[in-house]
Design a protein around this motif. Sequence first.
Motif, PDB file in Angstrom:
ATOM      1  N   GLU A  55      40.217  53.925  36.617  1.00  0.00           N
ATOM      2  CA  GLU A  55      40.429  52.915  37.734  1.00  0.00           C
ATOM      3  C   GLU A  55      41.779  53.101  38.453  1.00  0.00           C
ATOM      4  O   GLU A  55      41.717  52.838  39.464  1.00  0.00           O
ATOM      5  N   GLU A  56      42.714  53.541  37.818  1.00  0.00           N
ATOM      6  CA  GLU A  56      44.058  53.752  38.429  1.00  0.00           C
ATOM      7  C   GLU A  56      43.993  55.025  39.239  1.00  0.00           C
ATOM      8  O   GLU A  56      44.730  54.994  40.272  1.00  0.00           O
ATOM      9  N   ILE A  57      43.369  56.000  38.687  1.00  0.00           N
ATOM     10  CA  ILE A  57      43.583  57.442  39.371  1.00  0.00           C
ATOM     11  C   ILE A  57      42.281  57.989  39.706  1.00  0.00           C
ATOM     12  O   ILE A  57      42.318  58.558  41.149  1.00  0.00           O
ATOM     13  N   PHE A  58      41.478  58.024  38.892  1.00  0.00           N
ATOM     14  CA  PHE A  58      40.032  58.785  39.531  1.00  0.00           C
ATOM     15  C   PHE A  58      39.336  58.119  40.273  1.00  0.00           C
ATOM     16  O   PHE A  58      38.877  58.775  41.302  1.00  0.00           O
ATOM     17  N   TYR A  59      39.225  57.120  40.027  1.00  0.00           N
ATOM     18  CA  TYR A  59      38.234  56.474  40.985  1.00  0.00           C
ATOM     19  C   TYR A  59      38.792  55.965  42.399  1.00  0.00           C
ATOM     20  O   TYR A  59      38.005  56.594  43.470  1.00  0.00           O
ATOM     21  N   PRO A  60      39.945  55.837  42.474  1.00  0.00           N
ATOM     22  CA  PRO A  60      40.528  55.671  43.846  1.00  0.00           C
ATOM     23  C   PRO A  60      40.509  56.998  44.587  1.00  0.00           C
ATOM     24  O   PRO A  60      40.390  56.910  45.765  1.00  0.00           O
ATOM     25  N   ALA A  61      40.576  57.943  43.939  1.00  0.00           N
ATOM     26  CA  ALA A  61      40.583  59.506  44.644  1.00  0.00           C
ATOM     27  C   ALA A  61      39.273  59.850  44.998  1.00  0.00           C
ATOM     28  O   ALA A  61      38.911  60.468  45.911  1.00  0.00           O
ATOM     29  N   CYS A  62      38.332  59.178  44.445  1.00  0.00           N
ATOM     30  CA  CYS A  62      36.670  59.371  44.821  1.00  0.00           C
ATOM     31  C   CYS A  62      36.318  58.412  46.119  1.00  0.00           C
ATOM     32  O   CYS A  62      35.367  58.878  46.463  1.00  0.00           O
ATOM     33  N   GLU A  63      37.119  57.491  46.409  1.00  0.00           N
ATOM     34  CA  GLU A  63      36.810  56.335  47.220  1.00  0.00           C
ATOM     35  C   GLU A  63      36.657  57.248  48.674  1.00  0.00           C
ATOM     36  O   GLU A  63      37.408  58.063  49.123  1.00  0.00           O
ATOM     37  N   GLY A  64      35.641  56.896  49.410  1.00  0.00           N
ATOM     38  CA  GLY A  64      35.139  57.712  50.519  1.00  0.00           C
ATOM     39  C   GLY A  64      34.765  59.002  50.635  1.00  0.00           C
ATOM     40  O   GLY A  64      34.232  59.465  51.449  1.00  0.00           O
ATOM     41  N   LYS A  65      34.767  59.453  49.287  1.00  0.00           N
ATOM     42  CA  LYS A  65      34.258  60.985  49.131  1.00  0.00           C
ATOM     43  C   LYS A  65      32.922  61.246  48.367  1.00  0.00           C
ATOM     44  O   LYS A  65      32.325  62.117  48.347  1.00  0.00           O
ATOM     45  N   ILE A  66      32.578  60.116  47.676  1.00  0.00           N
ATOM     46  CA  ILE A  66      31.391  60.201  46.814  1.00  0.00           C
ATOM     47  C   ILE A  66      30.551  58.724  47.169  1.00  0.00           C
ATOM     48  O   ILE A  66      31.024  57.821  48.137  1.00  0.00           O
ATOM     49  N   GLU A  67      29.217  58.767  46.964  1.00  0.00           N
ATOM     50  CA  GLU A  67      28.370  57.547  47.383  1.00  0.00           C
ATOM     51  C   GLU A  67      28.866  56.355  46.928  1.00  0.00           C
ATOM     52  O   GLU A  67      29.361  55.989  45.758  1.00  0.00           O
ATOM     53  N   GLU A  68      28.985  55.496  47.912  1.00  0.00           N
ATOM     54  CA  GLU A  68      30.008  54.224  47.652  1.00  0.00           C
ATOM     55  C   GLU A  68      29.005  53.373  46.386  1.00  0.00           C
ATOM     56  O   GLU A  68      29.851  52.774  45.770  1.00  0.00           O
ATOM     57  N   ASP A  69      28.132  53.197  46.668  1.00  0.00           N
ATOM     58  CA  ASP A  69      26.943  52.295  45.457  1.00  0.00           C
ATOM     59  C   ASP A  69      27.439  52.991  44.214  1.00  0.00           C
ATOM     60  O   ASP A  69      27.521  52.164  42.952  1.00  0.00           O
TER      61      ASP A  69
END
Length: 170
Positions: A55-69
């Motif tokens: 939640e601190e590092i990996f998910y924010p990096a995925c923001e806008g790059k993978i399916e939002e849902d």
Amino acid sequence: MAQAGKQDAIALLKQDHRTVEDLFEQFEKASGEGRKQKIAQEICLELSVHATIEEEIFYPACEGKIEEDLLKEAYVEHDGAKILIAQILEGDGQSDDFFDAKVKVLQEQIEHHVEEEEKRLEGMFSQARAAGLDMDALGEQLAARKVELVETFKSTGVPKPTLTTMDAAI
Ligand SMILES: [Fe+2]
Ligand SMILES: [Fe+2]
């Protein structure tokens, strides 16, 4: 062979998943409340560290790059697991008649969540890789934060989890 601390982000996160799966298996086979209690605490520690670094590092990096849902659901799934983790951390195995059931349901929830992250092609990790995230740099950040958190949680105990997507229901 990959050196510890030099894994890419996906290898590191997948290894965490395998560690937790192994602990759940150990819990299933264990007998004696003391032993089960100890393994359950380890599961909670591993999952708390893992959810935090995602939640601190990996998910924010995925923001806008993978399916939002998919990303949103992952946060909610983490919160579902955190509620059970909080319950398991509080329970002492002896006075909680639902202790084993809580660990079992947590295992099932985590199995589903890991599948969503690791699924080939449409899973979160595959999408993140296809989007060209710098997995080596992320791997270093995840590993460094993980070391810090494990140290803290081992010395001060696993803190009561903080929910990200919902008001505290616990
Ligand atoms: Fe994960
Ligand atoms: Fe996750």
